[in-house]
Design an enzyme around this catalytic site. Structure first.
Site, PDB file in Angstrom:
ATOM      1  N   ASN A  82       0.850  -1.174   0.031  1.00 22.42           N
ATOM      2  CA  ASN A  82      -0.143  -0.123   0.003  1.00 22.42           C
ATOM      3  C   ASN A  82       1.027   1.322   0.219  1.00 22.42           C
ATOM      4  O   ASN A  82       0.687   2.208  -0.768  1.00 22.42           O
ATOM      5  CB  ASN A  82      -0.952  -0.071   1.323  1.00 22.42           C
ATOM      6  CG  ASN A  82      -2.087  -1.195   1.101  1.00 22.42           C
ATOM      7  OD1 ASN A  82      -1.860  -1.920   0.146  1.00 22.42           O
ATOM      8  ND2 ASN A  82      -2.645  -1.496   2.134  1.00 22.42           N
TER       9      ASN A  82
ATOM     10  N   THR B 139     -15.803  38.600 -30.497  1.00 24.34           N
ATOM     11  CA  THR B 139     -16.648  38.340 -29.103  1.00 24.34           C
ATOM     12  C   THR B 139     -18.096  37.783 -29.953  1.00 24.34           C
ATOM     13  O   THR B 139     -18.413  38.186 -30.911  1.00 24.34           O
ATOM     14  CB  THR B 139     -17.005  39.316 -28.178  1.00 24.34           C
ATOM     15  OG1 THR B 139     -17.753  40.328 -29.042  1.00 24.34           O
ATOM     16  CG2 THR B 139     -15.472  40.164 -27.823  1.00 24.34           C
ATOM     17  N   HIS B 140     -18.419  36.647 -28.936  1.00 24.39           N
ATOM     18  CA  HIS B 140     -19.629  35.859 -29.719  1.00 24.39           C
ATOM     19  C   HIS B 140     -19.278  35.411 -31.053  1.00 24.39           C
ATOM     20  O   HIS B 140     -20.392  35.021 -31.911  1.00 24.39           O
ATOM     21  CB  HIS B 140     -20.976  36.708 -29.510  1.00 24.39           C
ATOM     22  CG  HIS B 140     -21.063  37.600 -28.614  1.00 24.39           C
ATOM     23  ND1 HIS B 140     -21.851  37.186 -27.446  1.00 24.39           N
ATOM     24  CD2 HIS B 140     -20.577  38.722 -28.074  1.00 24.39           C
ATOM     25  CE1 HIS B 140     -21.939  37.946 -26.430  1.00 24.39           C
ATOM     26  NE2 HIS B 140     -21.077  39.026 -26.831  1.00 24.39           N
TER      27      HIS B 140
ATOM     28  N   SER C 108      -8.435  13.402 -47.942  1.00 17.36           N
ATOM     29  CA  SER C 108      -9.608  12.621 -47.807  1.00 17.36           C
ATOM     30  C   SER C 108      -9.485  11.394 -48.835  1.00 17.36           C
ATOM     31  O   SER C 108      -8.803  11.619 -49.878  1.00 17.36           O
ATOM     32  CB  SER C 108     -10.912  13.306 -48.207  1.00 17.36           C
ATOM     33  OG  SER C 108     -12.048  12.815 -48.717  1.00 17.36           O
TER      34      SER C 108
ATOM     35  N   LYS D  61      -9.859  18.129 -50.889  1.00 15.45           N
ATOM     36  CA  LYS D  61      -9.663  18.060 -49.191  1.00 15.45           C
ATOM     37  C   LYS D  61      -8.139  18.156 -48.644  1.00 15.45           C
ATOM     38  O   LYS D  61      -7.271  17.470 -48.994  1.00 15.45           O
ATOM     39  CB  LYS D  61     -10.403  17.062 -48.660  1.00 15.45           C
ATOM     40  CG  LYS D  61     -12.049  17.208 -48.506  1.00 15.45           C
ATOM     41  CD  LYS D  61     -12.716  18.368 -47.901  1.00 15.45           C
ATOM     42  CE  LYS D  61     -12.541  18.315 -46.380  1.00 15.45           C
ATOM     43  NZ  LYS D  61     -13.439  17.178 -45.953  1.00 15.45           N
TER      44      LYS D  61
ATOM     45  N   ASN E 188      -7.209  18.423 -44.558  1.00 16.33           N
ATOM     46  CA  ASN E 188      -7.865  18.318 -43.284  1.00 16.33           C
ATOM     47  C   ASN E 188      -7.001  18.709 -41.985  1.00 16.33           C
ATOM     48  O   ASN E 188      -5.937  18.249 -42.067  1.00 16.33           O
ATOM     49  CB  ASN E 188      -8.677  17.125 -42.999  1.00 16.33           C
ATOM     50  CG  ASN E 188      -9.781  16.689 -44.170  1.00 16.33           C
ATOM     51  OD1 ASN E 188     -10.501  17.540 -44.545  1.00 16.33           O
ATOM     52  ND2 ASN E 188     -10.118  15.550 -44.540  1.00 16.33           N
TER      53      ASN E 188
ATOM     54  N   GLU F 275      -7.726  18.739 -34.624  1.00 21.14           N
ATOM     55  CA  GLU F 275      -9.175  17.983 -34.361  1.00 21.14           C
ATOM     56  C   GLU F 275      -8.940  16.795 -33.501  1.00 21.14           C
ATOM     57  O   GLU F 275      -9.857  16.561 -32.471  1.00 21.14           O
ATOM     58  CB  GLU F 275      -9.786  17.304 -35.644  1.00 21.14           C
ATOM     59  CG  GLU F 275     -10.332  18.430 -36.563  1.00 21.14           C
ATOM     60  CD  GLU F 275     -10.983  17.706 -38.056  1.00 21.14           C
ATOM     61  OE1 GLU F 275     -11.996  17.966 -38.190  1.00 21.14           O
ATOM     62  OE2 GLU F 275     -10.097  17.260 -38.700  1.00 21.14           O
TER      63      GLU F 275
END
Ligand code: ARG
Length: 465
Positions: free
Chosen positions: A112, A157-158, A279, A285, A287, A292
């Protein structure tokens, strides 16, 4: 060696093989072996120093443990499920190598306190590596920022165009986030670096051990003051997972921006071939897989934090086998954070190209200088709210007329308010809009140049500060 022999003579039959596999942690806690050996070497030396074993026996144990280290490094030590966990695996091998004296190693300790020691030694090393990876990431970030003090980028912003920024200022925001991450890890380190070794199973030991000595050999800053707490505390791991989660939050936010920026809609960066993928069906493409994946991996680190919190919340003192579940999530969080930091550093260093022309066009073709028109009037005595309302009106009529603010003639400005002069054009040029925000911590070039220097200075400070 069978399970029967591992445990005491009170056991009469071996574990059911499925239960043995279920119970075992060797397939993942082998990751701790180097720390287990180091911890055991310190324990053996302490036993000898305290006269609990002879110094000759102490040396035999240390030699045997170091031999196991060599065997492991050479790929010749591969314990299986029979060993249950890394601690038993090492002890069994030690007895094979040095004979009966090997059976003395476990005097005055328990698995332990041993596993707690190993996990802390592991995490301590990992924290230092992660801090170094953060430094590399920050160095690249600051290098790019330095080249882009005067590159302008729309600020949002937003996710609506707000005010233009120095690109360096934008990047340095991530320097600040990761600086906090770096400091936070240093703070967590202080609570990782405490020795539970010698807390025994839960209550300490009858042997005259010297916990401070073994702690000193292992470069722990101090020892746990309460043996129950020492064997059952996992706060340090939770704190680490929390710090790791925040690192991932920051990397994920940057990833999200890079993904947006590399879209055709934004077009602020292009991805270089070394860091982008294609792709299998759409030949056009390119990517952004790296950001991601970083964004995607963030969830698992949060999950490990949550799992550890839930695992701990109902545990009575002291050790419970539930605690064996602390490792896989911790290891995965460490590996994930390290991999993501390394990948993002490469992405920044060689995978991104900012599209200067697109950025310049972007900041010159919107109403993100509207605040500056209001500020212009406010600086000339018009109450800000009144100026703000006036500019709102002119934005509305300009949009209707398909014009930008820079397209208004001086007489149109004057019609709006007599305080407008010819210098309004300079005041609302994107470059001036950015330069003018010279308040402390603002995007003005002067501020950004100072912030860059401060960042460089901070990067120089060493781990753990
Ligand atoms: N493999 C165990 C763990 O990871 C080691 C400690 C076992 N202790 C015990 N009392 N069964 O937690």
């Amino acid at each position: 060696m069978t399970q029967q022999q591992t445990w005491s003579q009170r056991f009469e039959s071996a574990l059911h093989p499925t239960i043995a596999r279920f119970n075992a942690s060797i397939h993942f806690d082998i990751e701790l072996i180097e720390y287990d050996l180091t911890g055991s070497v310190a324990h053996a030396k302490m036993l000898a120093k305290c006269g609990i074993i002879s110094s000759e026996e102490g040396e035999q144990l240390v030699t045997g443990l170091e031999q196991i280290r060599q065997e492991y490094r050479q790929g010749n030590f591969n314990p299986g499920v029979d060993s249950e966990d890394v601690h038993f695996a090492v002890e069994h091998r030690l007895v094979e190598i040095v004979g009966d004296v090997g059976k003395k190693l476990h005097t005055g300790r328990s698995r332990n306190d041993q596993v707690g020691t190993d996990t802390r030694l592991y995490l301590r090393a990992q924290i230092q590596q992660i801090q170094s990876l953060i430094r590399e990431f920050q160095t690249v970030l600051v290098d790019i920022a330095e080249q882009n003090v005067e590159t302008l980028i729309p600020g949002y912003t937003h996710l609506q165009r707000a005010q233009p920024l120095s690109l360096a200022h934008h990047l340095l925001a991530y320097f600040q986030m990761t600086q906090r991450d770096w400091e936070r890890l240093g703070d967590v380190y202080r609570r990782v670096n405490i020795s539970p070794l010698g807390c025994g199973a839960l209550a300490g030991t009858t042997f005259p051990i010297d916990r401070h000595y073994s702690a000193q050999l292992l470069h722990f800053d101090k020892v746990y003051d309460n043996s129950l707490d020492g064997v059952s505390d996992r706060d340090f791991a939770i704190e680490f997972l929390s710090a790791a989660s925040l690192i991932m939050v920051h990397l994920s936010r940057l990833s999200e921006e890079v993904i947006l920026w590399s879209s055709e809609e934004f077009g602020f960066v292009t991805l270089k071939d070394s860091c982008a993928t294609g792709s299998s069906i759409m030949p056009q493409k390119k990517n952004p897989d790296v950001p991601e994946l970083v964004r995607g991996k963030t969830g698992r680190v949060f999950g490990h934090l949550q799992a550890m919190l839930v695992m701990m919340k109902g545990l009575p003192l002291a050790y419970n086998k539930d605690l064996q579940e602390d490792k896989e999530g911790l290891f995965d969080a460490v590996n994930t954070v390290k991999a993501c930091l390394a990948a993002m550093t490469i992405l920044l260093r060689e995978g991104l190209e900012f599209c200067d022309r697109r950025l310049a066009t972007a900041v010159a073709s919107d109403f993100s200088n509207a605040t500056d028109v209001a500020d212009y009037l406010a600086a000339r005595g018009v109450p800000f709210r009144e100026a703000y309302n006036l500019v709102g009106k002119v934005v509305k009529t300009s949009i209707a007329a398909g014009k930008l603010l820079k397209d208004l003639s001086l007489s149109e400005w004057k019609e709006l308010h007599p305080k407008f002069e010819n210098d309004i054009y300079e005041a609302i040029s994107p470059r001036q809009v950015v330069a003018a925000r010279n308040s402390y911590g603002g995007t003005g070039f002067e501020q950004v140049t100072k912030a860059l220097q401060a960042a460089r200075d901070q990067i120089k400070s060493v781990n753990r500060e």
